[in-house]
Design a protein around this motif. Structure first.
Motif, PDB file in Angstrom:
ATOM      1  N   ASP A  98       2.465  -4.680   4.881  1.00 30.16           N
ATOM      2  CA  ASP A  98       1.474  -3.926   5.649  1.00 30.16           C
ATOM      3  C   ASP A  98       1.965  -2.546   6.071  1.00 30.16           C
ATOM      4  OD1 ASP A  98       3.341  -4.881   7.431  1.00 30.16           O
ATOM      5  OD2 ASP A  98       1.879  -5.486   8.958  1.00 30.16           O
ATOM      6  N   MET A  99       3.008  -2.038   5.422  1.00 31.57           N
ATOM      7  CA  MET A  99       3.440  -0.668   5.699  1.00 31.57           C
ATOM      8  C   MET A  99       2.502   0.305   4.975  1.00 31.57           C
ATOM      9  SD  MET A  99       6.849  -0.554   3.296  1.00 31.57           S
ATOM     10  CE  MET A  99       6.776  -1.061   1.566  1.00 31.57           C
ATOM     11  N   PRO A 100       2.448   1.568   5.404  1.00 31.10           N
ATOM     12  CA  PRO A 100       1.619   2.539   4.685  1.00 31.10           C
ATOM     13  C   PRO A 100       2.101   2.698   3.245  1.00 31.10           C
ATOM     14  CG  PRO A 100       2.299   3.408   6.821  1.00 31.10           C
ATOM     15  CD  PRO A 100       3.095   2.157   6.591  1.00 31.10           C
ATOM     16  N   LEU A 101       1.161   2.703   2.317  1.00 32.99           N
ATOM     17  CA  LEU A 101       1.474   2.851   0.895  1.00 32.99           C
ATOM     18  C   LEU A 101       0.604   3.950   0.313  1.00 32.99           C
ATOM     19  CD1 LEU A 101       1.585  -0.936  -0.010  1.00 32.99           C
ATOM     20  CD2 LEU A 101       3.560   0.594   0.007  1.00 32.99           C
ATOM     21  N   PHE A 102       1.196   4.796  -0.506  1.00 33.86           N
ATOM     22  CA  PHE A 102       0.460   5.908  -1.108  1.00 33.86           C
ATOM     23  C   PHE A 102      -0.393   5.408  -2.265  1.00 33.86           C
ATOM     24  CE2 PHE A 102       0.065   9.328  -4.255  1.00 33.86           C
ATOM     25  CZ  PHE A 102      -0.506  10.321  -3.480  1.00 33.86           C
ATOM     26  N   GLY A 103      -1.651   5.863  -2.300  1.00 27.18           N
ATOM     27  CA  GLY A 103      -2.528   5.553  -3.419  1.00 27.18           C
ATOM     28  C   GLY A 103      -2.701   4.063  -3.625  1.00 27.18           C
ATOM     29  N   SER A 104      -2.488   3.616  -4.867  1.00 26.52           N
ATOM     30  CA  SER A 104      -2.679   2.205  -5.210  1.00 26.52           C
ATOM     31  C   SER A 104      -1.364   1.441  -5.285  1.00 26.52           C
ATOM     32  CB  SER A 104      -3.407   2.099  -6.559  1.00 26.52           C
ATOM     33  OG  SER A 104      -2.648   2.734  -7.581  1.00 26.52           O
ATOM     34  N   ARG A 105      -0.303   1.998  -4.735  1.00 26.78           N
ATOM     35  CA  ARG A 105       0.986   1.311  -4.774  1.00 26.78           C
ATOM     36  C   ARG A 105       0.933   0.014  -3.967  1.00 26.78           C
ATOM     37  NH1 ARG A 105       4.484   6.877  -3.831  1.00 26.78           N
ATOM     38  NH2 ARG A 105       4.040   7.770  -5.890  1.00 26.78           N
ATOM     39  N   LYS A 106       1.755  -0.948  -4.382  1.00 20.61           N
ATOM     40  CA  LYS A 106       1.752  -2.276  -3.771  1.00 20.61           C
ATOM     41  C   LYS A 106       3.167  -2.710  -3.421  1.00 20.61           C
ATOM     42  CE  LYS A 106      -2.682  -2.789  -4.594  1.00 20.61           C
ATOM     43  NZ  LYS A 106      -3.662  -2.687  -3.483  1.00 20.61           N
ATOM     44  N   PHE A 107       3.248  -3.616  -2.461  1.00 15.25           N
ATOM     45  CA  PHE A 107       4.519  -4.261  -2.127  1.00 15.25           C
ATOM     46  C   PHE A 107       4.218  -5.736  -1.915  1.00 15.25           C
ATOM     47  CE2 PHE A 107       7.840  -5.865   0.614  1.00 15.25           C
ATOM     48  CZ  PHE A 107       8.988  -5.269   0.115  1.00 15.25           C
ATOM     49  N   TRP A 127      19.046 -23.231  -1.588  1.00 15.63           N
ATOM     50  CA  TRP A 127      18.986 -21.772  -1.464  1.00 15.63           C
ATOM     51  C   TRP A 127      17.562 -21.257  -1.627  1.00 15.63           C
ATOM     52  CZ3 TRP A 127      20.962 -24.258  -5.762  1.00 15.63           C
ATOM     53  CH2 TRP A 127      20.315 -24.028  -6.974  1.00 15.63           C
ATOM     54  N   HIS A 128      17.406 -19.995  -1.224  1.00 11.29           N
ATOM     55  CA  HIS A 128      16.169 -19.250  -1.425  1.00 11.29           C
ATOM     56  C   HIS A 128      16.438 -18.046  -2.315  1.00 11.29           C
ATOM     57  CE1 HIS A 128      14.657 -21.057   2.510  1.00 11.29           C
ATOM     58  NE2 HIS A 128      13.757 -21.408   1.610  1.00 11.29           N
ATOM     59  N   ASP A 129      15.525 -17.753  -3.211  1.00 11.74           N
ATOM     60  CA  ASP A 129      15.473 -16.503  -3.956  1.00 11.74           C
ATOM     61  C   ASP A 129      14.178 -15.795  -3.581  1.00 11.74           C
ATOM     62  OD1 ASP A 129      17.810 -17.186  -5.243  1.00 11.74           O
ATOM     63  OD2 ASP A 129      16.823 -17.858  -7.084  1.00 11.74           O
ATOM     64  N   GLU A 130      14.020 -14.574  -4.082  1.00 14.40           N
ATOM     65  CA  GLU A 130      12.757 -13.873  -3.887  1.00 14.40           C
ATOM     66  C   GLU A 130      12.325 -13.210  -5.185  1.00 14.40           C
ATOM     67  OE1 GLU A 130      15.985 -11.856  -3.792  1.00 14.40           O
ATOM     68  OE2 GLU A 130      15.548 -12.522  -1.757  1.00 14.40           O
ATOM     69  N   PHE A 131      11.014 -13.011  -5.290  1.00 10.23           N
ATOM     70  CA  PHE A 131      10.422 -12.254  -6.393  1.00 10.23           C
ATOM     71  C   PHE A 131       9.674 -11.094  -5.765  1.00 10.23           C
ATOM     72  CE2 PHE A 131       6.788 -11.129  -9.020  1.00 10.23           C
ATOM     73  CZ  PHE A 131       7.380 -10.922 -10.254  1.00 10.23           C
ATOM     74  N   LEU A 132       9.979  -9.868  -6.197  1.00  2.00           N
ATOM     75  CA  LEU A 132       9.385  -8.675  -5.614  1.00  2.00           C
ATOM     76  C   LEU A 132       8.645  -7.883  -6.679  1.00  2.00           C
ATOM     77  CD1 LEU A 132       9.078  -6.763  -3.162  1.00  2.00           C
ATOM     78  CD2 LEU A 132      11.220  -5.674  -3.878  1.00  2.00           C
ATOM     79  N   ALA A 133       7.374  -7.625  -6.433  1.00  2.00           N
ATOM     80  CA  ALA A 133       6.571  -6.784  -7.323  1.00  2.00           C
ATOM     81  C   ALA A 133       6.186  -5.526  -6.549  1.00  2.00           C
ATOM     82  CB  ALA A 133       5.325  -7.524  -7.789  1.00  2.00           C
ATOM     83  N   VAL A 136       9.601   0.221  -7.107  1.00  2.00           N
ATOM     84  CA  VAL A 136      10.858   0.091  -6.374  1.00  2.00           C
ATOM     85  C   VAL A 136      11.381   1.405  -5.816  1.00  2.00           C
ATOM     86  CG1 VAL A 136      11.607  -2.006  -7.542  1.00  2.00           C
ATOM     87  CG2 VAL A 136      12.202   0.217  -8.516  1.00  2.00           C
ATOM     88  N   GLY A 137      10.959   2.528  -6.369  1.00  2.00           N
ATOM     89  CA  GLY A 137      11.450   3.794  -5.861  1.00  2.00           C
ATOM     90  C   GLY A 137      10.425   4.604  -5.111  1.00  2.00           C
ATOM     91  N   GLN A 138       9.219   4.067  -4.921  1.00  2.00           N
ATOM     92  CA  GLN A 138       8.152   4.895  -4.368  1.00  2.00           C
ATOM     93  C   GLN A 138       7.339   4.170  -3.300  1.00  2.00           C
ATOM     94  OE1 GLN A 138       8.160   8.030  -5.112  1.00  2.00           O
ATOM     95  NE2 GLN A 138       9.684   7.844  -6.731  1.00  2.00           N
ATOM     96  N   VAL A 139       7.983   3.302  -2.526  1.00  2.00           N
ATOM     97  CA  VAL A 139       7.315   2.660  -1.392  1.00  2.00           C
ATOM     98  C   VAL A 139       8.250   2.691  -0.193  1.00  2.00           C
ATOM     99  CG1 VAL A 139       5.896   1.124  -2.812  1.00  2.00           C
ATOM    100  CG2 VAL A 139       8.135   0.343  -2.018  1.00  2.00           C
TER     101      VAL A 139
END
Length: 353
Positions: A98-107, A127-133, A136-139
């Motif tokens: 829910d942070m501000p994101l430019f245009g159509s970028r997603k986190f 253990w826990h892992d994570e998957f991040l979509a 990566v350089g523009q949010v």
């Protein structure tokens, strides 16, 4: 793109079109006639002026830009000398959906299974892992790399004449699975002297208005208020601007994304030509003023600093604590994530005084 920003840019484009129809020569189609505009350096050989390659400081083929300053021991030692109190400030923001994101970028972060794996062994480890979509350089707190911003010189679609830092063309740079040139893996770790310029504080306001362009008069006034009127900047310094705009972060994301205060070409030229900065940052999403006072300029500070000079931008920084504590000089530490072919980097920059 947010509706507010789209409306602002559309209004600027319409005003620009009307001006062009009224006889103004400078236009996207006639960029050769823009000579004399603030973003044009020298002769209008390209939409931003004279050709900028090969880079006069770092040479032909360089892909590290101004991060080369931080390979010089004297630049690193100058930064280390500022960390005399031993206080560390995290000047990056947490990354969340829910942070501000430019245009159509997603986190979008997901934990595959809870727990993701196990148990194994007699000790029954889980253990826990994570998957991040995400971009990566523009949010979030983002560090713009040298492959992020370029200039279209030739006809639309001609990748040989889309040029980036040091003259690399889109033909040389672009690829769908990571940039072939100018990826963040080519940047050096940054350990240098940081300088905060608290423009909001100097003006006695909580935050500057959207579209307000910080001038050199503002810079001098802020430095004087900070007891730094005679301060001598040096090559490789990291210069950060506190505008107060960050107070809108996750409070009013729509307003945060609708525009912002920031520097313009006057200050950008000071940073490139006199300071010879390594990194420039702010508590806003583009560092520069949006909308620009000149509707013909679309993020021209980005092109001047990144494309022409190889100076990196650090955006969406959290600078309120530094400003509140009066910490104007500090050690700045950041190592861009060495993701091969990335256009920028997430991460956790530090200011240590």
């Amino acid at each position: 793109m947010t509706r507010q920003l789209a409306s602002a840019l559309l209004a600027g484009a319409l005003a620009f079109a009307v001006a062009d129809q009224a006889g103004a020569a400078c236009s996207p189609e006639n960029w050769q006639e823009c000579e004399g505009k603030p973003w044009v350096t020298g002769k209008a050989e390209t939409p931003i002026g004279s050709k900028w390659w090969p880079n006069p400081q770092w040479g032909e083929g360089d892909e590290a830009g101004a991060t080369n300053w931080y390979t010089k021991p004297e630049v690193v030692r100058r930064g280390l000398a500022e960390a005399d109190r031993g206080r560390a400030y995290r000047i990056g923001r947490p990354y969340e959906a829910d942070m501000p994101l430019f245009g159509s970028r997603k986190f979008s972060l997901r934990i595959p299974g809870t727990p993701t794996g196990g148990p194994f062994g007699a000790n029954r480890i889980i253990w826990h892992d994570e998957f991040l979509a995400t971009e990566v350089g523009q949010v979030g707190t983002q560090f713009d790399g040298l492959g992020h911003i370029g200039v279209m010189i030739g006809r639309e679609g001609d990748k040989d004449e889309m040029r980036f830092y040091n003259g690399f063309s889109e033909t040389e740079v672009g690829a769908p699975y990571g940039l072939r040139k100018l990826g963040t893996e080519k940047l050096h770790p940054i350990v240098g002297r940081g300088i905060l310029i608290d423009v909001a504080g100097a003006k006695g306001v909580e935050m500057l208005d959207a579209g307000y362009e910080i001038t050199m008069a503002d810079v001098r006034a802020a430095l004087a208020r900070q007891g730094m009127a005679d301060f001598r900047f040096a090559e490789g310094d990291v210069v950060l601007f506190h505008t107060g705009w960050g107070k809108l972060w996750k409070v009013d994301n729509a307003k945060y994304n609708s525009g912002c205060p920031g520097i313009g070409m006057e200050v950008a030229r000071w940073l490139s030509d006199e300071v010879r900065a390594g990194v420039v940052g702010a508590d806003t999403w583009p560092v520069e003023a949006v909308p620009n006072p000149d509707p013909a300029c679309a993020f021209c500070v980005h092109q001047h600093l990144i494309t022409r000079h190889g100076i990196l931008l650090h955006e969406n920084l959290f600078l309120d604590e530094l400003a509140a504590d009066g910490v104007y000089r500090f050690l700045y530490v950041f190592s861009p994530a060495p993701i091969v072919g990335a256009t920028g980097s997430m991460g956790a920059p530090l200011a240590i005084d």
